[in-house]
Design a protein around this motif. Structure first.
Motif, PDB file in Angstrom:
ATOM      1  N   VAL A 182       0.847  -1.197   0.000  1.00 59.07           N
ATOM      2  CA  VAL A 182       0.000   0.000   0.000  1.00 59.07           C
ATOM      3  C   VAL A 182       0.881   1.245   0.000  1.00 59.07           C
ATOM      4  CG1 VAL A 182      -1.777   1.304   1.235  1.00 59.07           C
ATOM      5  CG2 VAL A 182      -1.883  -1.194   1.188  1.00 59.07           C
ATOM      6  N   VAL A 183       1.947   1.216   0.809  1.00 59.91           N
ATOM      7  CA  VAL A 183       2.882   2.346   0.835  1.00 59.91           C
ATOM      8  C   VAL A 183       3.501   2.561  -0.539  1.00 59.91           C
ATOM      9  CG1 VAL A 183       5.006   3.251   1.854  1.00 59.91           C
ATOM     10  CG2 VAL A 183       3.378   1.995   3.280  1.00 59.91           C
ATOM     11  N   MET A 184       3.913   1.481  -1.189  1.00 63.03           N
ATOM     12  CA  MET A 184       4.530   1.609  -2.515  1.00 63.03           C
ATOM     13  C   MET A 184       3.555   2.182  -3.532  1.00 63.03           C
ATOM     14  SD  MET A 184       6.775  -1.891  -2.887  1.00 63.03           S
ATOM     15  CE  MET A 184       6.572  -2.963  -1.472  1.00 63.03           C
ATOM     16  N   VAL A 185       2.324   1.682  -3.518  1.00 61.47           N
ATOM     17  CA  VAL A 185       1.301   2.183  -4.448  1.00 61.47           C
ATOM     18  C   VAL A 185       1.013   3.659  -4.178  1.00 61.47           C
ATOM     19  CG1 VAL A 185      -1.164   2.002  -4.986  1.00 61.47           C
ATOM     20  CG2 VAL A 185       0.248  -0.055  -4.925  1.00 61.47           C
ATOM     21  N   THR A 186       1.009   4.033  -2.897  1.00 59.95           N
ATOM     22  CA  THR A 186       0.761   5.430  -2.532  1.00 59.95           C
ATOM     23  C   THR A 186       1.865   6.341  -3.044  1.00 59.95           C
ATOM     24  OG1 THR A 186      -0.400   4.716  -0.525  1.00 59.95           O
ATOM     25  CG2 THR A 186       0.388   6.990  -0.586  1.00 59.95           C
ATOM     26  N   ALA A 187       3.091   5.888  -2.908  1.00 59.30           N
ATOM     27  CA  ALA A 187       4.236   6.723  -3.286  1.00 59.30           C
ATOM     28  C   ALA A 187       4.483   6.765  -4.787  1.00 59.30           C
ATOM     29  CB  ALA A 187       5.493   6.213  -2.579  1.00 59.30           C
ATOM     30  N   ALA A 188       3.952   5.809  -5.520  1.00 57.72           N
ATOM     31  CA  ALA A 188       4.330   5.631  -6.927  1.00 57.72           C
ATOM     32  C   ALA A 188       4.006   6.842  -7.789  1.00 57.72           C
ATOM     33  CB  ALA A 188       3.641   4.392  -7.493  1.00 57.72           C
ATOM     34  N   PHE A 198       4.381   0.948 -12.278  1.00 56.18           N
ATOM     35  CA  PHE A 198       3.326   0.901 -11.261  1.00 56.18           C
ATOM     36  C   PHE A 198       2.677  -0.477 -11.196  1.00 56.18           C
ATOM     37  CE2 PHE A 198      -1.227   1.266 -10.242  1.00 56.18           C
ATOM     38  CZ  PHE A 198      -1.149   1.838  -8.975  1.00 56.18           C
ATOM     39  N   GLN A 199       2.481  -1.106 -12.331  1.00 57.27           N
ATOM     40  CA  GLN A 199       1.709  -2.350 -12.388  1.00 57.27           C
ATOM     41  C   GLN A 199       2.271  -3.446 -11.485  1.00 57.27           C
ATOM     42  OE1 GLN A 199      -1.271  -2.462 -14.084  1.00 57.27           O
ATOM     43  NE2 GLN A 199      -1.543  -4.348 -12.913  1.00 57.27           N
ATOM     44  N   PRO A 200       3.589  -3.680 -11.435  1.00 60.03           N
ATOM     45  CA  PRO A 200       4.089  -4.716 -10.523  1.00 60.03           C
ATOM     46  C   PRO A 200       3.777  -4.414  -9.054  1.00 60.03           C
ATOM     47  CG  PRO A 200       5.748  -4.186 -12.162  1.00 60.03           C
ATOM     48  CD  PRO A 200       4.671  -3.158 -12.301  1.00 60.03           C
ATOM     49  N   LEU A 201       3.773  -3.132  -8.702  1.00 64.19           N
ATOM     50  CA  LEU A 201       3.430  -2.771  -7.327  1.00 64.19           C
ATOM     51  C   LEU A 201       1.961  -3.082  -7.047  1.00 64.19           C
ATOM     52  CD1 LEU A 201       5.251   0.682  -6.984  1.00 64.19           C
ATOM     53  CD2 LEU A 201       6.146  -1.629  -6.588  1.00 64.19           C
ATOM     54  N   TRP A 202       1.128  -2.742  -8.008  1.00 71.58           N
ATOM     55  CA  TRP A 202      -0.298  -3.024  -7.856  1.00 71.58           C
ATOM     56  C   TRP A 202      -0.556  -4.530  -7.789  1.00 71.58           C
ATOM     57  CZ3 TRP A 202      -4.369  -0.823  -6.128  1.00 71.58           C
ATOM     58  CH2 TRP A 202      -5.629  -1.395  -6.372  1.00 71.58           C
ATOM     59  N   ASP A 203       0.104  -5.273  -8.632  1.00 77.84           N
ATOM     60  CA  ASP A 203      -0.051  -6.726  -8.616  1.00 77.84           C
ATOM     61  C   ASP A 203       0.395  -7.298  -7.275  1.00 77.84           C
ATOM     62  OD1 ASP A 203      -0.972  -6.630 -11.210  1.00 77.84           O
ATOM     63  OD2 ASP A 203       0.954  -7.189 -12.116  1.00 77.84           O
TER      64      ASP A 203
END
Length: 376
Positions: A182-188, A198-203
């Protein structure tokens, strides 16, 4: 053929005028002839613009305060136990991490001590990474890029990639935990990650928690037109989230947030009000009806929902929501008006009039319920 075209033109021109006139009359009635109690609603003098919904329970408030007091006193262990007690309820676990983030805003010495004493804690590492994201945005501010001082923007662009790296390290400590993702998706989006990054983080997030509410809210923000998507991509993302929401989850409400984002960018006319949109609003209302009443995300969603139901002409459905909302009107769209109480009461009156609801018998009307009776 000419007659048919004339008839079609008349329908296209006259029908909207009739609708506008009907609504205008309803507004006039709501301002002068509407008595909320007569329709089983809280009277105007009982409306409370201080919050979106009822306050949290005294027990929950005391528990949160105890965690905060212990942390500020130098004891991080109650904070760690508070998060751990959520188990694998990932939404609840994130909510508790969010509470700890608020506590750390006042004083984060306890978090430093936690990280030092327990370097293998994914929760502490995730919280530290999330704090880095918050600090980055505080430095940047909310202005447009050209309004941000160069030194602030440089620090912002250094902090966010560092936060993503910190979240990656946190993820290694508990591979099943979606929190770091969630932190990674937020910061992306602030880190300028294009969709292929972004997609690998979302996956990574949805493989661990397919229906994570905060994760989907952040994902919706990524796909909005002001970042790396379009209006169409954002709405498609929100519709998929709503369609896949499990029973009892508020995730269908992401669709309402997407509508709000669409409106902020393009104005009220951008909000769809066709038959498909009405069906979707009805489905969202049904989904939110199954969410536990004490879910802290629910009040804000109900206010968004009732606003869009009214604008879609679904006045009977809107009136049902007003009954559930009760006296609370401290949320969008009412707080954006000069007087939230007046705006909220007017919208209720219009819904009553246009839904053709009949007044209740006198003996069934609610007693006076003033704002002073509400918990503060």
């Amino acid at each position: 053929m000419t007659y048919f075209l004339i008839l079609l033109l008349a329908v296209l021109v006259i029908a909207p005028l009739r609708g506008a006139n009907r609504r205008g009359r309803a507004v006039t009635w709501a301002r002068s002839g509407f008595s909320a109690a007569a329709y089983g609603l809280v009277p105007r003098d009982g409306l409370d613009p201080r919050r979106a919904g009822p306050p949290i329970s005294a027990e929950r408030r005391a528990r949160s305060q105890a965690v905060a007091d212990a942390a500020w006193g130098g004891n991080w262990r109650p904070a760690a136990a508070h998060v751990e007690a959520a188990g694998r309820d990932w939404d609840e676990r994130w909510s508790r991490l969010a509470l700890l983030a608020e506590i750390a805003e006042q004083d984060d010495a306890w978090l430093t001590a936690w990280r030092s004493a327990d370097p293998g804690s994914c929760d502490a590492a995730t919280l530290e990474a999330q704090r880095m994201v918050h600090r980055a945005w505080e430095i940047r501010g909310s202005g447009y890029a050209h309004e941000v001082p160069a030194e602030n923007m440089a620090e912002f662009r250094e902090l966010l990639p560092a936060a993503i790296e910190a979240a990656h390290r946190a993820a290694l400590l508990a591979p099943e935990d979606p929190g770091p993702w969630v932190v990674m998706v937020t910061a992306a989006r602030g880190a300028q990650y294009r969709p292929d990054r972004f997609q690998p983080l979302w996956d990574g997030l949805v493989s661990r928690a397919p229906h994570h509410y905060e994760g989907h809210w952040q994902g919706m923000q990524y796909w909005c037109a002001k970042w790396f998507g379009t209006d169409e991509e954002m709405m498609a993302f929100a519709e998929r989230a709503a369609d896949g929401a499990p029973a009892g989850s508020p995730l269908a409400g992401i669709y309402l947030h997407a509508l709000h984002e669409l409106e902020k960018r393009n104005g009220p006319r951008a909000v769809p009000a066709n038959r498909a949109a009405r069906r979707r609003l009805k489905a969202v209302a049904e989904a939110l009806a199954a969410v536990p009443a004490d879910d802290s995300r629910l009040p804000v969603l109900r206010h968004l929902l009732v606003d869009y139901l009214g604008r879609a002409g679904m006045y009977a459905e809107a009136l049902e929501q007003y009954r559930v909302i009760g006296p609370w009107c401290g949320a969008h769209p009412w707080v954006d008006q000069a007087d939230p109480v007046v705006a909220f009461d007017l919208a209720r009156g219009v819904a009553v009039k246009l839904s053709r609801t009949r007044p209740l018998p006198t003996e069934l009307r609610p007693v006076k319920n003033t704002a002073s009776q509400h918990s503060r």
